[in-house]
Design a protein around this motif. Structure first.
Motif, PDB file in Angstrom:
ATOM      1  N   TYR A 127      71.596  24.520  36.472  1.00  0.00           N
ATOM      2  CA  TYR A 127      71.450  23.355  37.355  1.00  0.00           C
ATOM      3  C   TYR A 127      70.162  23.483  38.161  1.00  0.00           C
ATOM      4  O   TYR A 127      69.501  24.527  38.176  1.00  0.00           O
ATOM      5  CB  TYR A 127      72.655  23.234  38.290  1.00  0.00           C
TER       6      TYR A 127
ATOM      7  N   LEU B  53      67.685  14.925  36.472  1.00  0.00           N
ATOM      8  CA  LEU B  53      66.844  14.353  37.522  1.00  0.00           C
ATOM      9  C   LEU B  53      65.813  13.391  36.948  1.00  0.00           C
ATOM     10  O   LEU B  53      65.356  13.564  35.817  1.00  0.00           O
ATOM     11  CB  LEU B  53      66.091  15.468  38.274  1.00  0.00           C
TER      12      LEU B  53
ATOM     13  N   VAL C 173      68.673  11.930  41.688  1.00  0.00           N
ATOM     14  CA  VAL C 173      69.673  12.653  40.898  1.00  0.00           C
ATOM     15  C   VAL C 173      70.421  11.641  40.039  1.00  0.00           C
ATOM     16  O   VAL C 173      71.079  10.726  40.560  1.00  0.00           O
ATOM     17  CB  VAL C 173      70.656  13.415  41.810  1.00  0.00           C
TER      18      VAL C 173
ATOM     19  N   PRO D 113      73.305  19.044  40.670  1.00  0.00           N
ATOM     20  CA  PRO D 113      72.451  18.215  39.798  1.00  0.00           C
ATOM     21  C   PRO D 113      72.026  18.936  38.519  1.00  0.00           C
ATOM     22  O   PRO D 113      71.582  20.080  38.555  1.00  0.00           O
ATOM     23  CB  PRO D 113      71.245  17.910  40.681  1.00  0.00           C
TER      24      PRO D 113
ATOM     25  N   THR E 269      62.301  12.202  43.887  1.00  0.00           N
ATOM     26  CA  THR E 269      63.298  12.586  42.885  1.00  0.00           C
ATOM     27  C   THR E 269      64.610  11.854  43.109  1.00  0.00           C
ATOM     28  O   THR E 269      65.059  11.693  44.250  1.00  0.00           O
ATOM     29  CB  THR E 269      63.558  14.106  42.928  1.00  0.00           C
TER      30      THR E 269
ATOM     31  N   LYS F 294      62.756  15.666  47.380  1.00  0.00           N
ATOM     32  CA  LYS F 294      63.650  14.521  47.539  1.00  0.00           C
ATOM     33  C   LYS F 294      62.906  13.207  47.748  1.00  0.00           C
ATOM     34  O   LYS F 294      63.488  12.130  47.575  1.00  0.00           O
ATOM     35  CB  LYS F 294      64.598  14.768  48.716  1.00  0.00           C
TER      36      LYS F 294
ATOM     37  N   THR G  34      75.228  15.071  37.249  1.00  0.00           N
ATOM     38  CA  THR G  34      75.667  16.331  37.842  1.00  0.00           C
ATOM     39  C   THR G  34      76.536  17.124  36.866  1.00  0.00           C
ATOM     40  O   THR G  34      77.070  16.573  35.905  1.00  0.00           O
ATOM     41  CB  THR G  34      76.465  16.101  39.143  1.00  0.00           C
TER      42      THR G  34
END
Length: 405
Positions: free
Chosen positions: A172, A198, A183, A195, A181, A178, A186
């Motif tokens: 992962y 991505l 998500v 996650p 990116t 952030k 998962t």
């Protein structure tokens, strides 16, 4: 984003079922090869790309992506396409290849990369880190126990759970930028959703990274798990697809990076392996240095002079026995006894009387009766002109017993 529920072509499905259920021993190794029909090859997804990406041109790369872009791409090309790579690791993607691929994405194109091992250059450029809790598990039996639960975050998928019953490594993404990116998917690890899929914006385009390529192999596409693959690919824009089977090394990249298939280049892609290589090389050089000094020539073995006393004694005794001169041998045994008595006990042996017997018995630790019997036997044999073989043996045993006390 496009949504699709395309089913795979029936002839390919039948072919793969026959392949996996045939009498031939099944190869359960994770190879991710497009020509492999074994469970963990990518034959189905590769050959069904036209079904998955309807109304899109599919280009199956016959050369390294760096070389293809070098020959065919220029920055004025609008919406050139989407690059796809599903492998264990992108070992043929050199530093130049990563740089050119990201430049390609930056211009407004896209890339989808699903790997078990992301190289350091790619992670550094895209600002993400990964963790693989099962990176050291490689044998088929242990991999079979690894199960997984995947979900996709888009609202249209209603939090549907996709379960994988084997070979699902706990791989992962730990950290990512952030600000650029999203998500998209998962994986469930120890009751926590982490996650594994991505979307990272890069310039005018985006790169999609997925940490579980096992989900796109033949095994799961034949176990009613094809919907996961379809929904993952539905995130990709409607552009020309460039599918990279990773069969060629680059012909144009820098010489220092072009042969990424070599063991040394693979080691140099990872900092820990690089340090291992450096320390190992230094150890070997030190070993060679300390063992290269001149060593002393081997010392020849010189055998000591042989003690021939025993052999001489055996020869003489054999001669006496052959002649059967028992009296002569008895006299020599008596002379030997008296000489040793004089030397060891410091006694005068000229008069073998009762007093001599008592003193000898006391000094030697023998019983007086045994000592008396031995001295009387010696006196008797001295007075005889002949000696039998039996008498000689008795005398020999008595003398040996006396001195062994």
């Amino acid at each position: 984003m496009k949504l699709t529920t395309n089913l795979f072509k029936f002839p390919v499905f039948i072919l793969m079922v026959f392949q996996l259920t045939s009498c031939k021993k099944t190869n359960w190794n994770e190879n991710y090869r497009e020509k492999e029909k074994s469970p963990f090859g990518t034959y189905i997804v590769y050959n069904e790309a036209k079904t998955l990406f309807k109304n899109q041109e599919i280009v199956y790369l016959k050369q390294n992506i760096y070389d293809y872009l070098f020959d065919n791409y220029n920055t004025t090309s609008a919406n050139f396409g989407t690059y796809i790579c599903i492998k264990n690791n992108a070992f043929r993607l050199s530093k130049d290849g990563v740089k050119d691929l990201l430049s390609f994405v930056n211009d407004g194109n896209n890339a989808f990369i699903s790997l078990n091992e992301f190289n350091d250059d790619l992670k550094e450029q895209l600002e993400f880190t990964t963790n693989n809790l099962d990176k050291n598990i490689n044998n088929v039996k242990a991999l079979k126990t690894l199960k997984g639960e995947y979900t996709l975050t888009h609202k249209d998928f209603d939090n549907e759970v996709f379960t994988l019953d084997r070979n699902s490594k706990r791989h992962y993404f730990i950290s990512y930028n952030k600000n650029k990116t999203i998500v998209l998917g998962t994986t469930k690890i120890d009751e926590e959703k982490l996650p594994n899929f991505l979307k990272i914006y890069h310039g005018k385009g985006a790169i999609y990274v997925h940490s579980n390529p096992i989900a796109f192999t033949n095994y799961y596409l034949l176990k009613n798990k094809e919907s996961y693959t379809e929904k993952v690919f539905s995130y990709l824009p409607n552009k020309t697809v460039f599918w990279d089977p990773h069969i060629k090394k680059s012909l144009y990249s820098n010489k220092k990076d072009e042969d990424n298939t070599s063991v040394f280049n693979y080691f140099l892609q990872h900092k820990t392996l690089t340090w291992f290589l450096i320390v190992s090389s230094a150890g070997i050089l030190l070993f060679m240095l300390f063992n290269a000094r001149r060593k002393q020539r081997a010392i020849p073995i010189i055998k000591p002079l042989e003690n021939t006393t025993v052999a001489f004694t055996q020869t003489i005794s054999s001669l006496y026995l052959k002649e059967e001169d028992h009296k002569n041998l008895a006299d020599k045994k008596i002379a030997y006894f008296l000489e040793k008595t004089r030397t060891k006990y410091l006694l005068n042996t000229s008069n073998l009387n009762q007093k001599f017997i008592q003193v000898l018995a006391s000094k030697s630790g023998n019983k007086i009766q045994n000592t008396k019997y031995l001295i009387n036997t010696i006196i008797t044999l001295n007075n005889k002109s002949e000696c039998s073989k039996e008498e000689l043996l008795v005398l020999h045993k008595m003398i040996e017993k006396f001195f062994n006390k």
